[in-house]
Design an enzyme around this catalytic site. Sequence first.
Site, short mmCIF file in Angstrom:
data_model
loop_
_atom_site.label_atom_id
_atom_site.label_comp_id
_atom_site.label_asym_id
_atom_site.label_seq_id
_atom_site.Cartn_x
_atom_site.Cartn_y
_atom_site.Cartn_z
N LYS A 158 -13.36 39.61 -10.58
CA LYS A 158 -14.77 39.90 -10.34
C LYS A 158 -15.27 41.16 -11.05
CE LYS A 158 -14.90 37.41 -5.95
NZ LYS A 158 -15.31 37.51 -4.54
N PHE A 167 -23.79 36.93 3.99
CA PHE A 167 -23.37 37.64 2.79
C PHE A 167 -23.68 36.89 1.50
CE2 PHE A 167 -19.79 35.20 4.44
CZ PHE A 167 -19.41 34.47 3.32
N ASN A 212 -14.26 41.90 -3.46
CA ASN A 212 -12.84 41.72 -3.12
C ASN A 212 -11.99 41.36 -4.33
OD1 ASN A 212 -13.58 39.08 -3.47
ND2 ASN A 212 -13.18 38.46 -1.37
N ARG A 243 -2.76 31.92 -3.91
CA ARG A 243 -3.31 32.59 -2.72
C ARG A 243 -2.43 33.79 -2.32
NH1 ARG A 243 -8.03 32.42 -1.64
NH2 ARG A 243 -8.17 30.18 -1.76
N HIS A 298 -11.11 35.82 -6.96
CA HIS A 298 -11.33 34.54 -6.28
C HIS A 298 -10.29 33.58 -6.84
CE1 HIS A 298 -13.40 30.89 -4.92
NE2 HIS A 298 -13.08 30.41 -6.11
#
Length: 152
Positions: free
Chosen positions: A14, A63, A123, A89, A126
């Site tokens: 990100k 959000f 965060n 993950r 993704h």
Amino acid sequence: NERSRIMRRLMLLKPELVAHSTLLESVLDRIRSSALPVISARRVRMTEEAARRFYETHNGKFFYGRLVRHMTSGDSIALVLATDTGAARRLVGGGKVWPPRSVIDPDTAEGLRHLFSISDVRNVAHVSDDDRAEEELRIIDNVKGEEITGLL
């Protein structure tokens, strides 16, 4: 789901990470060490339309607007992986920054999000789930960007 199948899926680094070369290099080192097979890498800048489509599953959540604004605020790096959800993950970690993941799920305590995130929206990464992987790849494929060689 640890028994998910190996398939093409997206890992998206990100804007808050891509904007900081030192942090980006630390994350890339962890990706290299993970030995996840990376098929391709592109630097992309999401449009508002693309970000809305990409995160449509969150539409209506408090959000959503912040997430769309954040994802259009700068460049991202789109990595196409050939892996199962479990491996990807584990590398990325859980979506919540607080409370610390180590308290909730020790298996994701060393994930990229746990180590580098500054908020639940910012965060750092993704990763596609099985049910969204092809759609997310189609969306990103239609976003203008440039191929990156020698990144990993």
